[in-house]
Scaffold this active site. Structure first.
Site, short mmCIF file in Angstrom:
data_model
loop_
_atom_site.label_atom_id
_atom_site.label_comp_id
_atom_site.label_asym_id
_atom_site.label_seq_id
_atom_site.Cartn_x
_atom_site.Cartn_y
_atom_site.Cartn_z
N ASP A 255 32.79 -32.20 6.27
CA ASP A 255 32.24 -33.55 6.29
C ASP A 255 31.90 -34.00 7.72
OD1 ASP A 255 32.97 -33.41 3.68
OD2 ASP A 255 34.21 -35.21 3.67
N ASP A 256 31.12 -35.08 7.77
CA ASP A 256 30.88 -35.86 9.01
C ASP A 256 29.91 -35.23 10.01
OD1 ASP A 256 32.68 -37.47 7.82
OD2 ASP A 256 34.16 -37.48 9.43
N HIS A 305 26.84 -37.43 2.61
CA HIS A 305 28.09 -38.11 2.98
C HIS A 305 27.80 -39.51 3.54
CE1 HIS A 305 32.34 -38.31 3.79
NE2 HIS A 305 32.25 -38.22 5.09
N HIS A 309 28.61 -43.74 7.30
CA HIS A 309 30.05 -43.56 7.07
C HIS A 309 30.79 -44.87 6.86
CE1 HIS A 309 34.02 -41.65 7.19
NE2 HIS A 309 33.38 -40.50 7.04
N HIS A 396 36.32 -30.96 8.66
CA HIS A 396 35.28 -31.69 9.39
C HIS A 396 34.71 -30.80 10.49
CE1 HIS A 396 37.90 -34.58 7.44
NE2 HIS A 396 36.84 -35.37 7.35
ZN ZN Z 1 33.86 -38.53 6.43
#
Ligand code: ZN
Length: 445
Positions: A255-256, A305, A309, A396
């Site tokens: 993620d991210d 995603h 955020h 991540h």
């Molecule tokens: Zn995230």
């Protein structure tokens, strides 16, 4: 002549004195500068949640202190003040011919991005007579801020109601009334209340009117899907799924990102014939277009995603829709693919919107908390201990420690016969039908 020499030597002596003074001054400046640098460098090295340990034992007293370092002035000041007070008390009583003891320790409980830090203080006051006190502080690791219990609760009434629920649950469990003070902390299962080592659990499904929405974690839903190929997938490449039948399979998800570590990660995974799924942030695509292309060209899957955020539970439906659609547009511009899988930030999804947009929420079953433990060995150990066929690992790709750990995990699990599939490959292999009603947490059944 003699006179002249004498004068010259005198002059030389004063020059030499000045030079020595100068050298001394330079040494002093250098040494203080170095110490200062060394000290600040050490402080900077102290990452959040690193345990700080102070320990001293002599014939007069035992002192053991452990607390998590969190770079917040007010917090550190409070801790320092408290410790100074306790140490002074120890010193004051030092001569009264008895061994003194002071012990402060902590434990952290995690519920997504909310940390409950439970401090336990242990004091020996009289011979073999201990006094134990507990205190909880709450910390939001995303906003990096401390919260009170009131900040987590829905409203004024919630506190009274929570107290009622805890007391009735306690009575049911222990057949006695809860009269003493108790502490409250949150973990993956729900709210836990603890009084004198007796603990009760109130699961998240019973906390709808108690907790603010963003602090309610969905309790595990595992559902069966049968795969139906969607038009959107047509551009996605699949490896021959047949070769994974009867094998141990696992999904790595990141993620991210994308980040400066992602391209290298893709190369490392490619070398090992391991695929993964990247849940990217729309706002991070600019500047990483080449990385994103590399992802899709090499058979890695891209998921959504959000753009910025933000917690979907704090946004209007329209804002959530733009978070998702803006991100998909950016991904499509670069790769020609429109993702049909999403991972809502913090797992806080709005199911109605996902259903309407025909997007599948992908959760996870293994969370090494790589954002917190920036430690390759810790992350690897956690994943290897938990790994089972069908798991979805959450990491991540914005941390070097995470991408390095991922490669090690692949190497180790490959030795055990695991194969690394994308979410799409896994859906296809397991013949899951997408029903848009629930999120996918793993592929174990
Ligand atoms: Zn995230």
């Amino acid at each position: 002549m003699n006179k002249l020499i004498l004068i010259k030597t005198k002059k030389n002596k004063s020059i030499a004195k000045k030079m020595i003074a100068c050298i001394l001054l330079i040494v002093v400046i250098f040494v203080t500068g170095f110490c200062g640098y060394f000290f600040t460098a050490r402080l900077k090295k102290n990452k959040d949640f690193t345990p700080v340990v102070i320990s001293k034992t002599n014939e007069k007293y035992n002192l053991h202190i452990r607390y998590p370092y969190i770079k917040k002035k007010e917090y550190l000041e409070k801790i320092n003040k408290k410790l100074k007070k306790e140490i002074n008390t120890l010193k004051e009583k030092e001569n009264k011919n008895k061994i003194l003891e002071y012990n402060l320790d902590y434990k952290i409980y995690n519920a997504n991005f909310l940390c409950s830090i439970v401090f336990t203080e242990h004091k020996l006051i009289e011979k073999e007579q201990y006094e134990t006190k507990q205190k909880v502080i709450y910390y939001n690791t995303f906003t990096n801020s401390f919260l009170s219990l009131e900040d987590i609760l829905l409203n004024e009434n919630a506190k009274v109601n929570l107290d009622k629920i805890i007391k009735s649950e306690y009575l049911r469990a222990y057949k006695e009334e809860l009269k003493k003070e108790y502490i409250v902390y949150l973990d993956n299962e729900g709210i836990k209340a603890n009084s004198n080592k007796k603990e009760i659990l109130i699961t998240y499904d019973k906390l709808k009117d108690i907790l603010k929405k963003q602090y309610i974690l969905e309790t595990s839903v595992i559902c069966k899907y049968n795969y139906v190929r969607d038009k959107k997938d047509e551009k996605e490449e699949y490896r021959d799924i047949e070769m994974f039948k009867n094998k141990k399979v696992i999904c790595l998800t990141f993620d991210d990102g994308p980040s400066k570590y992602t391209a290298e990660l893709i190369e490392d995974l490619n070398k090992r014939d391991a695929k993964a799924t990247f849940f990217v942030l729309g706002s991070r695509i600019k500047g990483y277009e080449a990385t994103l292309s590399k992802m899709s060209e090499n058979g890695f899957q891209i998921g959504n995603h959000s753009f910025t955020h933000r917690n979907y539970h704090n946004l209007t439906d329209n804002e959530v829709i733009s978070e998702i659609e803006d991100t998909n547009k950016e991904i499509n511009k670069v790769t020609g693919i429109t993702p049909n899988i999403v991972r809502s930030p913090y797992g806080n999804k709005k199911m109605e919107i996902l259903k309407e947009k025909k997007l599948v929420e992908i959760s996870w079953s293994i969370d090494p908390e790589d954002w917190k433990y920036r430690d390759v060995d810790h992350i690897v150990k956690h994943c290897l201990e938990k790994a089972e066929s069908g798991d979805i690992i959450l990491m991540h790709d914005i941390y070097k420690t995470s991408t390095k750990a991922a490669v090690k995990i692949v190497d180790e699990l490959k030795k055990q016969g695991y194969e690394f599939l994308t979410i799409s490959e896994m859906i296809k292999l397991k013949e899951y039908e997408i029903n848009y009603e629930n999120s996918i947490r793993n592929f174990k059944n």
